[in-house]
Design an enzyme around this catalytic site. Structure first.
Site, PDB file in Angstrom:
ATOM      1  N   LYS A   1     -54.953  41.485  10.298  1.00 51.93           N
ATOM      2  CA  LYS A   1     -55.711  40.440  10.302  1.00 51.93           C
ATOM      3  C   LYS A   1     -54.741  38.930  12.015  1.00 51.93           C
ATOM      4  CE  LYS A   1     -56.895  39.930   5.689  1.00 51.93           C
ATOM      5  NZ  LYS A   1     -57.135  39.428   4.437  1.00 51.93           N
TER       6      LYS A   1
ATOM      7  N   ASP B   1     -60.762  34.631   3.666  1.00 57.85           N
ATOM      8  CA  ASP B   1     -59.991  33.719   2.888  1.00 57.85           C
ATOM      9  C   ASP B   1     -59.969  32.507   2.812  1.00 57.85           C
ATOM     10  OD1 ASP B   1     -59.718  36.710   2.604  1.00 57.85           O
ATOM     11  OD2 ASP B   1     -57.920  36.219   3.921  1.00 57.85           O
TER      12      ASP B   1
HETATM   13  P1  NAP Z   1     -48.400  39.661   3.121  1.00 60.20           P
HETATM   14  O1  NAP Z   1     -48.469  39.410   4.093  1.00 60.20           O
HETATM   15  O2  NAP Z   1     -47.615  41.814   3.253  1.00 60.20           O
HETATM   16  O3  NAP Z   1     -47.638  39.227   2.079  1.00 60.20           O
HETATM   17  C1  NAP Z   1     -46.665  39.528   0.901  1.00 60.20           C
HETATM   18  C2  NAP Z   1     -45.740  38.559  -0.229  1.00 60.20           C
HETATM   19  O4  NAP Z   1     -45.909  39.191  -1.165  1.00 60.20           O
HETATM   20  C3  NAP Z   1     -44.714  37.757   0.538  1.00 60.20           C
HETATM   21  O5  NAP Z   1     -44.836  36.498   0.917  1.00 60.20           O
HETATM   22  C4  NAP Z   1     -43.760  38.704  -0.360  1.00 60.20           C
HETATM   23  O6  NAP Z   1     -42.234  38.625   0.109  1.00 60.20           O
HETATM   24  C5  NAP Z   1     -44.530  39.381  -1.375  1.00 60.20           C
HETATM   25  N1  NAP Z   1     -44.135  40.070  -1.966  1.00 60.20           N
HETATM   26  C6  NAP Z   1     -43.769  41.654  -2.069  1.00 60.20           C
HETATM   27  N2  NAP Z   1     -43.130  41.652  -3.265  1.00 60.20           N
HETATM   28  C7  NAP Z   1     -42.958  41.410  -4.294  1.00 60.20           C
HETATM   29  C8  NAP Z   1     -42.297  40.989  -5.224  1.00 60.20           C
HETATM   30  N3  NAP Z   1     -42.092  42.394  -5.533  1.00 60.20           N
HETATM   31  N4  NAP Z   1     -41.470  40.317  -5.902  1.00 60.20           N
HETATM   32  C9  NAP Z   1     -42.332  38.777  -5.144  1.00 60.20           C
HETATM   33  N5  NAP Z   1     -42.549  38.873  -3.998  1.00 60.20           N
HETATM   34  C10 NAP Z   1     -42.957  40.111  -3.566  1.00 60.20           C
HETATM   35  O7  NAP Z   1     -49.880  40.582   2.037  1.00 60.20           O
HETATM   36  P2  NAP Z   1     -51.016  39.154   2.183  1.00 60.20           P
HETATM   37  O8  NAP Z   1     -51.614  39.267   3.038  1.00 60.20           O
HETATM   38  O9  NAP Z   1     -50.133  37.947   1.945  1.00 60.20           O
HETATM   39  O10 NAP Z   1     -51.107  39.499   0.399  1.00 60.20           O
HETATM   40  C11 NAP Z   1     -50.505  39.805  -0.759  1.00 60.20           C
HETATM   41  C12 NAP Z   1     -51.522  40.220  -2.332  1.00 60.20           C
HETATM   42  O11 NAP Z   1     -53.417  40.074  -1.815  1.00 60.20           O
HETATM   43  C13 NAP Z   1     -51.952  41.498  -1.572  1.00 60.20           C
HETATM   44  O12 NAP Z   1     -52.014  42.163  -2.905  1.00 60.20           O
HETATM   45  C14 NAP Z   1     -53.141  41.847  -1.364  1.00 60.20           C
HETATM   46  O13 NAP Z   1     -54.233  43.040  -1.864  1.00 60.20           O
HETATM   47  C15 NAP Z   1     -53.562  40.703  -1.622  1.00 60.20           C
HETATM   48  N6  NAP Z   1     -55.265  39.473  -0.919  1.00 60.20           N
HETATM   49  C16 NAP Z   1     -56.693  39.642  -1.828  1.00 60.20           C
HETATM   50  C17 NAP Z   1     -57.176  39.000  -1.045  1.00 60.20           C
HETATM   51  C18 NAP Z   1     -58.312  39.093  -1.989  1.00 60.20           C
HETATM   52  O14 NAP Z   1     -59.264  38.863  -1.939  1.00 60.20           O
HETATM   53  N7  NAP Z   1     -58.216  39.076  -3.714  1.00 60.20           N
HETATM   54  C19 NAP Z   1     -57.350  38.422   0.796  1.00 60.20           C
HETATM   55  C20 NAP Z   1     -55.883  38.951   0.577  1.00 60.20           C
HETATM   56  C21 NAP Z   1     -55.207  39.646   0.242  1.00 60.20           C
HETATM   57  P3  NAP Z   1     -41.254  38.344   0.383  1.00 60.20           P
HETATM   58  O15 NAP Z   1     -41.935  37.353   2.219  1.00 60.20           O
HETATM   59  O16 NAP Z   1     -40.447  38.010  -0.101  1.00 60.20           O
HETATM   60  O17 NAP Z   1     -41.022  39.577   1.366  1.00 60.20           O
END
Ligand code: NAP
Length: 261
Positions: free
Chosen positions: A67, A103
């Site tokens: 992204k 998004d």
């Molecule tokens: P990202 O940029 O990789 O960020 C991941 C986030 O999750 C960070 O804040 C990370 O914290 C936290 N995290 C990961 N493992 C954790 C744990 N065990 N305990 C607590 N916090 C944890 O990912 P993203 O793009 O924001 O996506 C996040 C989620 O949203 C994913 O599951 C993705 O599939 C989903 N999503 C869904 C949509 C939709 O359309 N429904 C759109 C976008 C994303 P740290 O900073 O501490 O590592």
């Protein structure tokens, strides 16, 4: 001539976007449109993107981990994409790449009501940035919590919201962490108390999988209104669909293809 769109990601095999968009083409009566998976490793992102317009693509969705690269590669970007710092929807005007972030408005559409009062965003990654930006621009009072607090502080400073280290129930909770993706217990990994989920007005989870997540199930059973991650996926896709085809998105057909009732 076939008009093409797709989703660029790595990995991307699990994506439901092809099923959602193909169902939309059928429901909208659009012939000759195709939507496909575009599995592209980071090292090949730029050159693949440049080849898409010549191969009949009108646009592409972008997911993890591209992204930010998508925004950087674009010749033009919406204010939303620039302020969030990421693009999930690209449109091609000849060879020119235009970047948007659907998004953020997709999340607000899935929410179904204007956000008012205090909203707590869990996470500080890409989706948390889009959700915090959307809530803030819609007038909510936004607090951000993250496992790594420094990232929440940086996000808060950049977007003009508040970083917090403890979470008190409020009008809206949005899980933008990856917790739940592998079936983890949200109450072990996140600053939430199982007995207090009914104190939230609305609970949204961006994570989705087969069936509802544990967070959504607990919140629903406790009496909160819930918003499923699939609803957010459908709504961000609907906005890209409209931009590319110029016709209103058949949202109900897209919801059904995503497995939503
Ligand atoms: P990202 O940029 O990789 O960020 C991941 C986030 O999750 C960070 O804040 C990370 O914290 C936290 N995290 C990961 N493992 C954790 C744990 N065990 N305990 C607590 N916090 C944890 O990912 P993203 O793009 O924001 O996506 C996040 C989620 O949203 C994913 O599951 C993705 O599939 C989903 N999503 C869904 C949509 C939709 O359309 N429904 C759109 C976008 C994303 P740290 O900073 O501490 O590592």
């Amino acid at each position: 001539m076939t008009r093409r769109a797709g989703v660029l990601g790595w990995p991307v095999a699990h994506s439901r976007s092809p099923a959602i968009h193909e169902a939309a083409y059928v429901a909208a009566g659009l012939e000759g449109w195709r939507y496909q998976l575009l599995p592209v490793p980071p090292a090949l992102f730029d050159e693949t993107l440049r080849a898409l317009p010549g191969a009949g693509f009108v646009g592409a969705n972008v997911t993890i981990p591209h992204k930010e690269a998508a925004l950087a590669a674009a010749e033009w970007a919406t204010d939303a994409a620039r302020e969030i710092g990421a693009a999930n929807s690209l449109s091609f005007d000849g060879a020119r790449v235009e970047a948007d972030n659907t998004d953020a408005p997709g999340f607000l559409a899935a929410l179904g009501e204007p956000p008012t009062g205090r909203a707590v965003v869990l996470g500080a990654g890409g989706s948390a940035r889009a959700v915090a930006w959307a809530l803030c621009s819609a007038g909510a009072e936004v607090e951000v919590w993250n496992r790594t607090p420094e990232r929440a502080e940086r996000l808060a400073a950049e977007l003009g919201v508040r970083a917090v280290t403890t979470v008190e129930p409020g009008r809206l909770l949005v899980n933008c962490t990856a917790v739940g993706l592998e079936g983890e217990d949200p109450f072990a990994a996140l600053p939430l108390e199982p007995g207090r989920m009914g104190e939230w007005g609305v609970v949204a989870d961006l994570v989705y999988g087969e069936g509802e997540t544990a967070l959504i199930r607990d919140a629903r059973e406790a009496g909160a209104r819930v918003v499923d991650g699939l609803e957010v996926l459908v709504r961000q896709g609907a906005l890209s669909f409209e931009r590319w085809t110029g016709v209103p998105a058949p949202v109900e057909a897209m919801r059904a293809a995503a497995g939503l009732k």
